[in-house]
Design an enzyme around this catalytic site. Structure first.
Site, PDB file in Angstrom:
ATOM      1  N   CYS B  42       0.821  -1.214   0.000  1.00 46.11           N
ATOM      2  CA  CYS B  42       0.000   0.000   0.000  1.00 46.11           C
ATOM      3  C   CYS B  42       0.855   1.264   0.000  1.00 46.11           C
ATOM      4  O   CYS B  42       1.651   1.487   0.916  1.00 46.11           O
ATOM      5  CB  CYS B  42      -0.944   0.002   1.204  1.00 46.11           C
ATOM      6  SG  CYS B  42      -2.006   1.465   1.231  1.00 46.11           S
ATOM      7  N   ARG B  45      -0.010   4.616   2.925  1.00 47.59           N
ATOM      8  CA  ARG B  45       0.087   4.392   4.370  1.00 47.59           C
ATOM      9  C   ARG B  45       0.384   5.609   5.227  1.00 47.59           C
ATOM     10  O   ARG B  45       0.314   5.536   6.452  1.00 47.59           O
ATOM     11  CB  ARG B  45       1.123   3.281   4.635  1.00 47.59           C
ATOM     12  CG  ARG B  45       0.629   1.922   4.219  1.00 47.59           C
ATOM     13  CD  ARG B  45       1.668   0.851   4.511  1.00 47.59           C
ATOM     14  NE  ARG B  45       2.616   0.696   3.427  1.00 47.59           N
ATOM     15  CZ  ARG B  45       3.773   0.052   3.536  1.00 47.59           C
ATOM     16  NH1 ARG B  45       4.156  -0.439   4.709  1.00 47.59           N
ATOM     17  NH2 ARG B  45       4.583  -0.094   2.493  1.00 47.59           N
ATOM     18  N   TRP B 217      -8.896   6.298  -0.723  1.00 45.68           N
ATOM     19  CA  TRP B 217      -9.308   6.852  -2.017  1.00 45.68           C
ATOM     20  C   TRP B 217      -8.397   6.249  -3.075  1.00 45.68           C
ATOM     21  O   TRP B 217      -7.374   5.642  -2.759  1.00 45.68           O
ATOM     22  CB  TRP B 217      -9.238   8.381  -2.004  1.00 45.68           C
ATOM     23  CG  TRP B 217      -7.964   8.928  -1.438  1.00 45.68           C
ATOM     24  CD1 TRP B 217      -6.766   9.086  -2.077  1.00 45.68           C
ATOM     25  CD2 TRP B 217      -7.752   9.351  -0.079  1.00 45.68           C
ATOM     26  NE1 TRP B 217      -5.823   9.584  -1.220  1.00 45.68           N
ATOM     27  CE2 TRP B 217      -6.395   9.766   0.017  1.00 45.68           C
ATOM     28  CE3 TRP B 217      -8.557   9.436   1.063  1.00 45.68           C
ATOM     29  CZ2 TRP B 217      -5.837  10.241   1.209  1.00 45.68           C
ATOM     30  CZ3 TRP B 217      -7.995   9.908   2.238  1.00 45.68           C
ATOM     31  CH2 TRP B 217      -6.664  10.312   2.311  1.00 45.68           C
ATOM     32  N   GLU B 222      -4.554   3.582 -10.744  1.00 47.20           N
ATOM     33  CA  GLU B 222      -5.267   2.322 -10.529  1.00 47.20           C
ATOM     34  C   GLU B 222      -6.443   2.217 -11.490  1.00 47.20           C
ATOM     35  O   GLU B 222      -6.728   1.162 -12.045  1.00 47.20           O
ATOM     36  CB  GLU B 222      -5.810   2.242  -9.099  1.00 47.20           C
ATOM     37  CG  GLU B 222      -4.769   2.172  -8.012  1.00 47.20           C
ATOM     38  CD  GLU B 222      -5.445   2.034  -6.652  1.00 47.20           C
ATOM     39  OE1 GLU B 222      -5.546   3.060  -5.950  1.00 47.20           O
ATOM     40  OE2 GLU B 222      -5.872   0.923  -6.307  1.00 47.20           O
TER      41      GLU B 222
HETATM   42  C1  HEM Z   1      -5.955   6.550   1.910  1.00 42.50           C
HETATM   43  C2  HEM Z   1      -5.751   6.318   0.652  1.00 42.50           C
HETATM   44  C3  HEM Z   1      -5.153   5.041   0.130  1.00 42.50           C
HETATM   45  C4  HEM Z   1      -4.449   4.960  -1.013  1.00 42.50           C
HETATM   46  C5  HEM Z   1      -4.134   6.111  -1.953  1.00 42.50           C
HETATM   47  C6  HEM Z   1      -4.058   3.600  -1.181  1.00 42.50           C
HETATM   48  C7  HEM Z   1      -3.349   3.121  -2.284  1.00 42.50           C
HETATM   49  C8  HEM Z   1      -3.146   1.779  -2.534  1.00 42.50           C
HETATM   50  C9  HEM Z   1      -2.724   1.234  -3.800  1.00 42.50           C
HETATM   51  C10 HEM Z   1      -2.430   2.043  -5.071  1.00 42.50           C
HETATM   52  C11 HEM Z   1      -2.631  -0.108  -3.671  1.00 42.50           C
HETATM   53  C12 HEM Z   1      -2.285  -1.111  -4.767  1.00 42.50           C
HETATM   54  C13 HEM Z   1      -3.592  -1.586  -5.347  1.00 42.50           C
HETATM   55  C14 HEM Z   1      -3.445  -2.408  -6.581  1.00 42.50           C
HETATM   56  O1  HEM Z   1      -2.496  -2.215  -7.368  1.00 42.50           O
HETATM   57  O2  HEM Z   1      -4.333  -3.287  -6.790  1.00 42.50           O
HETATM   58  C15 HEM Z   1      -2.982  -0.413  -2.304  1.00 42.50           C
HETATM   59  C16 HEM Z   1      -2.974  -1.677  -1.785  1.00 42.50           C
HETATM   60  C17 HEM Z   1      -3.413  -1.972  -0.499  1.00 42.50           C
HETATM   61  N1  HEM Z   1      -3.880  -1.089   0.430  1.00 42.50           N
HETATM   62 FE1  HEM Z   1      -4.032   0.905   0.244  1.00 42.50          FE
HETATM   63  N2  HEM Z   1      -4.505   2.870  -0.127  1.00 42.50           N
HETATM   64  C18 HEM Z   1      -5.202   3.705   0.700  1.00 42.50           C
HETATM   65  C19 HEM Z   1      -5.873   3.332   1.858  1.00 42.50           C
HETATM   66  C20 HEM Z   1      -5.849   2.065   2.409  1.00 42.50           C
HETATM   67  C21 HEM Z   1      -6.562   1.688   3.610  1.00 42.50           C
HETATM   68  C22 HEM Z   1      -7.454   2.600   4.410  1.00 42.50           C
HETATM   69  C23 HEM Z   1      -6.250   0.383   3.853  1.00 42.50           C
HETATM   70  C24 HEM Z   1      -6.690  -0.512   4.977  1.00 42.50           C
HETATM   71  C25 HEM Z   1      -7.111  -0.052   6.138  1.00 42.50           C
HETATM   72  C26 HEM Z   1      -5.362  -0.062   2.793  1.00 42.50           C
HETATM   73  C27 HEM Z   1      -4.843  -1.319   2.686  1.00 42.50           C
HETATM   74  C28 HEM Z   1      -4.269  -1.816   1.525  1.00 42.50           C
HETATM   75  C29 HEM Z   1      -3.991  -3.224   1.322  1.00 42.50           C
HETATM   76  C30 HEM Z   1      -4.238  -4.363   2.289  1.00 42.50           C
HETATM   77  C31 HEM Z   1      -3.465  -3.331   0.036  1.00 42.50           C
HETATM   78  C32 HEM Z   1      -2.994  -4.599  -0.681  1.00 42.50           C
HETATM   79  C33 HEM Z   1      -4.131  -5.216  -1.466  1.00 42.50           C
HETATM   80  C34 HEM Z   1      -3.725  -6.538  -2.070  1.00 42.50           C
HETATM   81  O3  HEM Z   1      -2.751  -7.165  -1.627  1.00 42.50           O
HETATM   82  O4  HEM Z   1      -4.405  -6.948  -3.052  1.00 42.50           O
HETATM   83  N3  HEM Z   1      -5.151   0.991   1.952  1.00 42.50           N
HETATM   84  N4  HEM Z   1      -3.300   0.749  -1.645  1.00 42.50           N
END
Ligand code: HEM
Ligand code: HEM
Lengths: 342, 342
Positions: B42, B45, B217, B222
């Site tokens: 992610c 973070r 968001w 993406e």
């Molecule tokens: C606040 C804005 C956030 C942004 C901009 C963001 C951005 C991203 C992006 C770009 C990815 C890669 C997704 C992909 O390529 O399929 C990702 C993965 C991930 N994010 Fe975030 N994220 C945010 C919030 C969160 C929140 C709130 C959580 C959990 C509480 C979170 C947990 C994760 C997890 C677990 C993954 C991995 C998903 C997987 O392994 O398929 N993210 N995030």
């Protein structure tokens, strides 16, 4: 390998007798091809069988080696129809002494300190300092694209420097222009045609060859995205964006992305215009998939370093982005050595 | 963690007594934040402390959970000012049974077979089939952007389906247009505002919560580069290039790269125009560096999966491209489960 059944058997017998066998010229050539085929970072491996190999293991004197490097560049450049080529010089001695080429690549652009600023390719700052302290004289009028001398450290760690001739048959350079932007050519950018890596150790059949040089042709992105585009290299995106009339106060209008495409377009266009072979990142990706299929057809897995194989622009448009690779490193191979950094 | 000294101590004592302690609501909230902070893929973070947590562990019935998912979407959407939010429902039972949301995300577009061709998002072909075989009726006139129902498998593996209301306060969508290309809006493209992942297991303090949903968001790439641009998703680059008048017979003119930039530009522009929060890949990269600095300042290392963190376009313009990360996975965390795939 099937082609040289003798080789592995001879090595096994020799190892049992604590001896180091000598490779024949054919065996050395085959080992060099395998070293290429095994490299997990190289996207150009489809062509591994076409590698030409110069067996120059008998050369041990820096000035003889320099002459051979000039020949290497002439044969590799081939007036633009670049050929994959490796030249292999004297190997590591039994006492651990060795001769090596200090330059990362045979053709490198100098970098000078200019107050707080840098002129040239920042990657070669240390190499430029070393060249100067070894007695090299920079040109009277310094430019961003001054070609550094070849530095060779002999078996006794003495450094010898040799200037490359100003002959396009040996050092071919391409001035960069853009088909749609007349101002582009006035930026006075250029890049050299042949990427000839000279600081990696060939490790083959139990022996190390620190003195060797190999080249393929460039992928456009290596020059445009990385060498000219990286912030810590020529860092040209801001100036290109400015000339394009893109506001650069916010990244959100994608000015970096747009300038990046035009810089890549200029490199592809200019190399084509000058008849110098280079491959675009899309074709390189496709060729790598062909390599993978061919390897599978012959019963071999393809190892790879995803972070190097996927092109530095438009990553997800490459089919390699959507695959994964085991990072297993095999020998024969090309390796970094800590002492290779200037 | 310093904030909850009790928690770890209680866990250790409980483990010694082969018991499973119950987390307080505050402890659960903290565990969810840590699970986010720990996720190596992610890029968002930096904002981990701002995660809002809804403790809904008492909800066990599919229809109650569906109502709560609607609330989740309303609070998260926040009329476009999207808020990072997680809702946590009933946990895995002692006998290993559990309830789960089958959809990968709460808002997903259906995919229909249309002879040899596919209409909609190919990623959701299996989910669409499952929805239909569970009794869902696709709209009379099928489109490329039909919103799938929520499918919930209860503790007895029975599947319940629930249709999301057509209310922009709950399912907010953004029609896509391009500031310079009038034809763009006639492509009738759209995307939803909130990426709410609903098929990962929250593993916290020795307990597993398969039924949870979290969202941040979007990063523009993406939607544009991956969801709309990937060859095995909406595969829109060829049609965009054609509308732009770019010849597509050779990849060497960079038509994919150019169409890619305009598609990304359209997504950023349209979300901005509709007042829906999303971050561009350059700002996301910068924010991730800020996160890294803050973590270092608090004495923690940041783990990362380079292949996911580096944006899928203009990779080498991101500072993350030039760094490397340890891929160590820590708990609390979010995990895939093989049975989560429809
Ligand atoms: C606040 C804005 C956030 C942004 C901009 C963001 C951005 C991203 C992006 C770009 C990815 C890669 C997704 C992909 O390529 O399929 C990702 C993965 C991930 N994010 Fe975030 N994220 C945010 C919030 C969160 C929140 C709130 C959580 C959990 C509480 C979170 C947990 C994760 C997890 C677990 C993954 C991995 C998903 C997987 O392994 O398929 N993210 N995030
Ligand atoms: C024929 C055309 C070739 C192409 C298009 C090609 C392309 C590439 C590219 C793009 C890289 C990554 C470079 C970087 O990001 O710095 C690479 C790495 C590499 N290539 Fe090739 N290559 C070619 C020929 C060769 C040949 C002939 C050899 C050796 C016989 C070779 C051996 C390697 C090695 C060892 C690396 C890794 C360098 C490192 O670790 O720093 N390549 N190649």
């Amino acid at each position: 390998p099937a082609d040289f059944p003798d080789w592995h058997q001879r090595l096994t017998v020799a190892a049992a007798q604590s001896q180091i066998p000598t490779l024949s010229t054919d065996e050395l050539a085959y080992a060099a091809k395998l070293a290429w085929r095994n490299n997990i970072r190289c996207i150009g491996r489809l062509h591994w069988r076409a590698l030409q190999v110069r067996d120059l293991r008998h050369l041990t004197a820096p000035d003889e080696i320099f002459e051979a490097l000039i020949d290497h560049l002439r044969v590799a450049t081939n007036n633009g129809a670049i050929q994959p080529l490796i030249s292999i010089f004297t190997r590591e001695e039994k006492n651990g002494n060795f001769l090596r080429i200090i330059n990362h690549q045979l053709i490198r652009y100098a970098c000078y300190r200019n107050g707080q600023a840098l002129l040239g390719d920042p990657q070669n700052l240390a190499l430029t300092d070393l060249a100067i302290s070894s007695g090299w004289q920079p040109p009277f009028t310094r430019s961003a694209f001054d070609i550094l001398p070849i530095l060779i450290a002999d078996h006794h760690h003495r450094i010898h420097h040799f200037s490359l001739p100003r002959d396009p048959a040996i050092v071919l350079e391409v001035p960069l222009s853009h088909p749609d932007y007349p101002w582009f050519e006035r930026l006075n950018l250029r890049w050299h045609a042949v990427p000839a890596i000279s600081d990696m150790v060939l490790d083959a059949a139990g022996l190390k060859y620190p003195a060797n040089v190999f080249n393929g042709w460039y992928v456009g992105t290596e020059i445009a995205a990385r060498n000219l585009g990286d912030v810590h290299r020529y860092n040209l995106l801001p100036i290109i964006a400015e000339k394009m009339g893109l506001p650069t106060h916010s990244d959100r209008n994608l000015w970096k992305d747009r300038a990046m495409i035009e810089l890549n377009h200029a490199v592809l266009h200019s190399f084509d215009q000058h008849g110098v072979r280079l491959v675009d990142h899309h074709s390189a990706s496709k060729q790598f998939l062909t390599f993978t299929s061919k390897e599978h057809a012959e019963g071999r897995e393809v190892n790879g370093d995803w972070t190097w194989l996927v092109p530095p622009i438009s990553g997800s448009t490459s089919p390699l982005f959507h695959r994964s690779y085991a990072e297993t490193v095999e020998k024969p191979g090309f390796f970094y050595c800590p002492w290779q950094k200037p």
